[in-house]
Design an enzyme around this catalytic site. Structure first.
Site, PDB file in Angstrom:
ATOM      1  N   HIS A  34     -22.829 -14.844   2.490  1.00 54.60           N
ATOM      2  CA  HIS A  34     -23.495 -14.643   1.205  1.00 54.60           C
ATOM      3  C   HIS A  34     -22.549 -15.122   0.095  1.00 54.60           C
ATOM      4  O   HIS A  34     -21.425 -14.631  -0.043  1.00 54.60           O
ATOM      5  CB  HIS A  34     -23.849 -13.167   1.041  1.00 54.60           C
ATOM      6  CG  HIS A  34     -24.661 -12.851  -0.168  1.00 54.60           C
ATOM      7  ND1 HIS A  34     -26.031 -13.063  -0.220  1.00 54.60           N
ATOM      8  CD2 HIS A  34     -24.322 -12.343  -1.379  1.00 54.60           C
ATOM      9  CE1 HIS A  34     -26.484 -12.687  -1.406  1.00 54.60           C
ATOM     10  NE2 HIS A  34     -25.466 -12.254  -2.133  1.00 54.60           N
ATOM     11  N   ASP A  36     -22.034 -15.573  -3.778  1.00 57.11           N
ATOM     12  CA  ASP A  36     -22.489 -15.085  -5.077  1.00 57.11           C
ATOM     13  C   ASP A  36     -21.971 -15.976  -6.188  1.00 57.11           C
ATOM     14  O   ASP A  36     -20.824 -15.842  -6.624  1.00 57.11           O
ATOM     15  CB  ASP A  36     -21.955 -13.665  -5.311  1.00 57.11           C
ATOM     16  CG  ASP A  36     -22.702 -12.627  -4.493  1.00 57.11           C
ATOM     17  OD1 ASP A  36     -23.948 -12.605  -4.550  1.00 57.11           O
ATOM     18  OD2 ASP A  36     -22.038 -11.833  -3.814  1.00 57.11           O
ATOM     19  N   MET A  38     -21.938 -16.970 -10.044  1.00 59.26           N
ATOM     20  CA  MET A  38     -22.238 -16.362 -11.359  1.00 59.26           C
ATOM     21  C   MET A  38     -21.689 -17.263 -12.452  1.00 59.26           C
ATOM     22  O   MET A  38     -20.613 -17.846 -12.286  1.00 59.26           O
ATOM     23  CB  MET A  38     -21.553 -14.997 -11.483  1.00 59.26           C
ATOM     24  CG  MET A  38     -21.907 -14.014 -10.386  1.00 59.26           C
ATOM     25  SD  MET A  38     -21.177 -12.389 -10.727  1.00 59.26           S
ATOM     26  CE  MET A  38     -21.352 -11.619  -9.114  1.00 59.26           C
ATOM     27  N   MET A 138     -32.356  -6.840  -5.338  1.00 56.60           N
ATOM     28  CA  MET A 138     -31.055  -6.316  -5.760  1.00 56.60           C
ATOM     29  C   MET A 138     -31.090  -4.787  -5.714  1.00 56.60           C
ATOM     30  O   MET A 138     -31.993  -4.160  -6.285  1.00 56.60           O
ATOM     31  CB  MET A 138     -30.709  -6.769  -7.177  1.00 56.60           C
ATOM     32  CG  MET A 138     -30.403  -8.255  -7.317  1.00 56.60           C
ATOM     33  SD  MET A 138     -29.178  -8.875  -6.149  1.00 56.60           S
ATOM     34  CE  MET A 138     -27.706  -7.945  -6.651  1.00 56.60           C
ATOM     35  N   ASP A 176     -29.314  -6.434  -1.369  1.00 51.54           N
ATOM     36  CA  ASP A 176     -27.949  -6.777  -1.804  1.00 51.54           C
ATOM     37  C   ASP A 176     -27.405  -5.746  -2.781  1.00 51.54           C
ATOM     38  O   ASP A 176     -27.934  -5.597  -3.881  1.00 51.54           O
ATOM     39  CB  ASP A 176     -28.015  -8.167  -2.469  1.00 51.54           C
ATOM     40  CG  ASP A 176     -26.668  -8.686  -2.922  1.00 51.54           C
ATOM     41  OD1 ASP A 176     -25.639  -8.070  -2.622  1.00 51.54           O
ATOM     42  OD2 ASP A 176     -26.678  -9.752  -3.584  1.00 51.54           O
TER      43      ASP A 176
HETATM   44  C1  DX5 Z   1     -23.519  -8.338  -6.903  1.00 50.95           C
HETATM   45  C2  DX5 Z   1     -23.543  -9.322  -5.757  1.00 50.95           C
HETATM   46  C3  DX5 Z   1     -23.423  -8.706  -4.410  1.00 50.95           C
HETATM   47  C4  DX5 Z   1     -22.118  -8.011  -4.155  1.00 50.95           C
HETATM   48  C5  DX5 Z   1     -22.337  -6.974  -3.103  1.00 50.95           C
HETATM   49  O1  DX5 Z   1     -23.812  -9.015  -8.088  1.00 50.95           O
HETATM   50  O2  DX5 Z   1     -24.751 -10.059  -5.775  1.00 50.95           O
HETATM   51  O3  DX5 Z   1     -23.672  -9.669  -3.391  1.00 50.95           O
HETATM   52  O4  DX5 Z   1     -21.100  -8.873  -3.727  1.00 50.95           O
HETATM   53  O5  DX5 Z   1     -21.160  -6.260  -2.950  1.00 50.95           O
HETATM   54  P1  DX5 Z   1     -21.143  -4.776  -2.383  1.00 50.95           P
HETATM   55  O6  DX5 Z   1     -21.619  -4.844  -0.963  1.00 50.95           O
HETATM   56  O7  DX5 Z   1     -19.695  -4.403  -2.515  1.00 50.95           O
HETATM   57  O8  DX5 Z   1     -22.039  -3.946  -3.253  1.00 50.95           O
HETATM   58 ZN    ZN Z   2     -25.393 -11.306  -3.985  1.00 47.01          ZN
END
Ligand code: DX5
Ligand code: ZN
Length: 227
Positions: A34, A36, A38, A138, A176
């Protein structure tokens, strides 16, 4: 597309970027990576982009699931296709031309999906659900790892399952944020079949074993659309 076993997608947001290749090896049991991304605008955090995705693809064969937390996914999604993404999910809250971008991504050969923030209702997917390979719900507000799971997500998973059943489709259902061995079963029992876990995996002394444990817990509990 449906799976009888649950897929585990460790988030490399929680990896040590100075030792990324080593940390990718530590999660060699994962089904998906995964990723991420941003942009410092959609979220109050800025992470990594297409060049880091290229680097990941050079050292790992595990398919990469790109979660785009950016204000302009309609433009930027192509950058990640070019860099080797296998799955791309874009936020409904950020996309102006959701149908067009999803169709475009599918034509380019990646699996495409939509992400909903915690307060965005599942019913907004009504007119796009039949086009999606994956839906990502989410279970925290996007931006950071290590936050607590928002319990209302469980009823959203069930609403999403009903919507899928009504349309006779079975996209992957990914969740997630805040997932660990403590709640993997209830999330899968509600109908999720892709579990993202960042801090729970990377804070473990044996991340590869933690992934196997999450997959066993999730797969035993999973109650899918076609179950
Ligand atoms: C948050 C991300 C997640 C995050 C999850 O914005 O999209 O993917 O990395 O991390 P945990 O499992 O620590 O909540
Ligand atoms: Zn994520």
């Amino acid at each position: 597309m449906s799976h009888s076993s649950v897929l585990i997608a460790p988030s490399i947001l929680s990896a040590d970027m100075a030792y990324l290749a080593r940390d990718l090896e530590r999660i060699h049991t994962a089904d998906l990576i995964h990723f991420d991304t941003m942009d410092g605008h959609f979220t109050k955090n800025l992470t990594f982009g297409p060049d880091v995705l290229r680097a990941v693809k050079r050292v790992s064969d595990i398919p990469v699931d790109v979660h785009m937390m950016v204000s302009d996914p309609d433009t930027m999604a192509d950058w990640y296709v070019d860099a080797g993404a296998d799955i791309i999910t874009i936020h409904l809250e950020a996309s102006v031309h959701l149908n067009r971008t999803i169709q475009h991504l599918k034509k380019r050969g990646v699996r495409a999906g939509v992400v909903l923030n915690p307060a965005t209702p599942v019913l907004l997917l009504e007119d796009i659900i039949e086009d999606l390979d994956i839906v990502l719900l989410m279970s925290v507000n996007p931006g950071f790892g290590g936050q607590s799971f928002i319990p209302n997500t469980l009823s959203k998973i069930r609403s999403l399952k009903s919507l899928c059943q009504a349309h006779n489709v079975a996209p992957l259902i990914e969740v997630d944020g805040g997932i660990s061995a403590a709640n993997a079963e209830e999330v899968a029992r509600a109908g999720a079949n892709v579990l993202v876990a960042g801090s729970a995996v990377f804070s473990s002394s044996d991340p590869a074993a933690e992934i196997v444990r999450l997959r066993e817990l999730g797969s035993r509990a999973y109650q899918g659309v076609c179950a």
